[in-house]
Design a protein around this motif. Sequence first.
Motif, PDB file in Angstrom:
ATOM      1  N   LYS A   1      -7.985  -5.480  14.443  1.00 49.28           N
ATOM      2  CA  LYS A   1      -7.393  -4.927  13.226  1.00 49.28           C
ATOM      3  C   LYS A   1      -6.058  -4.292  13.607  1.00 49.28           C
ATOM      4  CE  LYS A   1      -8.522  -1.975   9.250  1.00 49.28           C
ATOM      5  NZ  LYS A   1      -9.566  -1.098   8.656  1.00 49.28           N
TER       6      LYS A   1
ATOM      7  N   ILE B   1      -2.722  -2.321  12.064  1.00 49.67           N
ATOM      8  CA  ILE B   1      -2.133  -1.584  10.944  1.00 49.67           C
ATOM      9  C   ILE B   1      -0.619  -1.630  11.078  1.00 49.67           C
ATOM     10  CG2 ILE B   1      -2.161   0.564   9.635  1.00 49.67           C
ATOM     11  CD1 ILE B   1      -4.943  -0.702  10.087  1.00 49.67           C
TER      12      ILE B   1
ATOM     13  N   HIS C   1       2.614  -9.733   9.257  1.00 49.07           N
ATOM     14  CA  HIS C   1       1.322  -9.822   8.571  1.00 49.07           C
ATOM     15  C   HIS C   1       0.898 -11.283   8.426  1.00 49.07           C
ATOM     16  CE1 HIS C   1      -1.469  -9.656   5.111  1.00 49.07           C
ATOM     17  NE2 HIS C   1      -1.692  -8.400   5.460  1.00 49.07           N
TER      18      HIS C   1
ATOM     19  N   VAL D   1      -3.288  -5.088   8.237  1.00 51.63           N
ATOM     20  CA  VAL D   1      -3.319  -4.232   7.053  1.00 51.63           C
ATOM     21  C   VAL D   1      -1.939  -3.597   6.907  1.00 51.63           C
ATOM     22  CG1 VAL D   1      -4.380  -2.254   5.920  1.00 51.63           C
ATOM     23  CG2 VAL D   1      -5.760  -3.718   7.415  1.00 51.63           C
TER      24      VAL D   1
ATOM     25  N   VAL E   1       0.585  -0.789   5.279  1.00 54.18           N
ATOM     26  CA  VAL E   1       0.603   0.543   4.676  1.00 54.18           C
ATOM     27  C   VAL E   1       1.865   0.658   3.831  1.00 54.18           C
ATOM     28  CG1 VAL E   1       0.853   3.012   5.124  1.00 54.18           C
ATOM     29  CG2 VAL E   1      -0.739   1.648   6.482  1.00 54.18           C
TER      30      VAL E   1
ATOM     31  N   VAL F   1      -2.421  -3.532  -0.026  1.00 50.48           N
ATOM     32  CA  VAL F   1      -1.863  -2.470   0.811  1.00 50.48           C
ATOM     33  C   VAL F   1      -2.737  -1.226   0.739  1.00 50.48           C
ATOM     34  CG1 VAL F   1       0.516  -3.305   0.537  1.00 50.48           C
ATOM     35  CG2 VAL F   1      -0.388  -1.584  -1.053  1.00 50.48           C
ATOM     36  N   GLN F   2      -2.574  -0.374   1.727  1.00 51.74           N
ATOM     37  CA  GLN F   2      -3.225   0.934   1.740  1.00 51.74           C
ATOM     38  C   GLN F   2      -2.151   2.016   1.678  1.00 51.74           C
ATOM     39  OE1 GLN F   2      -6.372   1.584   1.493  1.00 51.74           O
ATOM     40  NE2 GLN F   2      -7.127  -0.516   1.699  1.00 51.74           N
TER      41      GLN F   2
ATOM     42  N   GLU G   1      -6.351   5.837   5.471  1.00 52.87           N
ATOM     43  CA  GLU G   1      -7.185   4.938   4.670  1.00 52.87           C
ATOM     44  C   GLU G   1      -7.152   3.515   5.218  1.00 52.87           C
ATOM     45  OE1 GLU G   1      -7.078   5.238   0.429  1.00 52.87           O
ATOM     46  OE2 GLU G   1      -6.314   7.294   0.489  1.00 52.87           O
ATOM     47  N   ALA G   2      -6.043   3.145   5.832  1.00 53.02           N
ATOM     48  CA  ALA G   2      -5.955   1.806   6.431  1.00 53.02           C
ATOM     49  C   ALA G   2      -6.913   1.682   7.607  1.00 53.02           C
ATOM     50  CB  ALA G   2      -4.529   1.524   6.870  1.00 53.02           C
TER      51      ALA G   2
ATOM     52  N   ASP H   1      -9.682   3.399   7.985  1.00 53.07           N
ATOM     53  CA  ASP H   1     -11.033   3.407   7.409  1.00 53.07           C
ATOM     54  C   ASP H   1     -12.085   3.767   8.458  1.00 53.07           C
ATOM     55  OD1 ASP H   1     -12.962   3.176   5.428  1.00 53.07           O
ATOM     56  OD2 ASP H   1     -13.276   1.042   5.793  1.00 53.07           O
TER      57      ASP H   1
END
Length: 405
Positions: free
Chosen positions: A186, A188, A224, A235, A237, A252-253, A258-259, A261
């Motif tokens: 993952k 970000i 991305h 992810v 932001v 998007v976050q 929050e991204a 999580d």
Amino acid sequence: MSEDITQPLLHGMNDRRVVGLRERLVRTGAAGAHLDPRDVTTPAAFDDDVDTAVRAFQQTHGLVIDGVVGPETERRLNEAQYSLGDRNLQWDQQEPMRGDDVERLQENLSLLGLYYGHLTGTFDQKTHHAVVELQQSLGLESNGVVNHQTIAALARVNKKISDSKAFSLRDYHRLERSSDAIRSQKIILVPAMHTEAPVIPSGAPDGYRETAKRITTDVAVRTHELLREVGATPVLVSKEPIADRHGTQIEVQPNIREALDSTRDAVVVVLDCDWNASPAAHGASVFYWGNADRGGATLSPIGQRGATLTLREIVARTGALDLGAHGRQWGLLRLNTAPTFSVDLGYISNQAELSRLENAEYRSHLANAVVIGLQRMYLQAADDLPTGTMSAVDLARELARRPQQ
């Protein structure tokens, strides 16, 4: 006229808040015959002595050295008011205790194998559990309160510890346990101006914010897309909607927290640009969580590794001047639960460099550099290829040949 308490303090101002600033600088160990408010006739004046002390503090703590006491410098000043032992430390769910003393406690606990993760300087539940475990091991009252008795026992135990960077080995172990392919990771991506408290370089013009956001957002979108192609989980932001290059909205976050999580197995990549008063300034640089005032200690080996490898790829693919990888104590790098590094793609103040950054093909090279830099971070050394020789397409083909983890 009333003073605006939200306005940053800077050289030349006369503000009652400067009195407190002087006192805080003195408590951090700043020296100067005319710094202590009791030794000057105009303690509210932000004079040359205060400016020198502020810049020295910023340099020591890895901050932007501009002499301006803004939110980031304010935070670090507040955290630097305490040394371990100055006060009792304990977990407060409503208002967690923060400071350099908490960070030093976490470092000591990490050296003993009781605390895992970033040294955040925040006394959270994880720190509380580590303290309780320490107290139980030493036969002390297991109340989670770090008082003089606990600190004295900790000091006795730590005499047996010789490697001041032992805690960082856990970060390396975490990297080794990861898949050897980026496809399971993952990532970000945070374009400029989408962090909690974006920093505008000193002297940057009004249009800097929008230009930096536009350039870095496009690089983030391209990155991305490439990450999705190789099977990673990217992810974005952003505080506002973002569409891909085909006009399709990307999920998007609103912020990094929050991204993430709650996951630890992620890497945060911040994309930024820079500005300098000299129009000749140019080149790319990267930043990770490190501590320059402790012998250059690397506090996030994963962040450093990702930053260094990404910079290598950028330099090899674009010909940009290598301005190096630097450890910093910025909140953006040290307060996330996942390894974080920041990439300055170039100087908007340099017209030639700005022209390159405005070029779509150049931004594609930057996106490829980020993706391959991240992939190299997860590859075993034996699988690595020479810098600048792999593309995202090559990577996708290589991963397709490998069995799924």
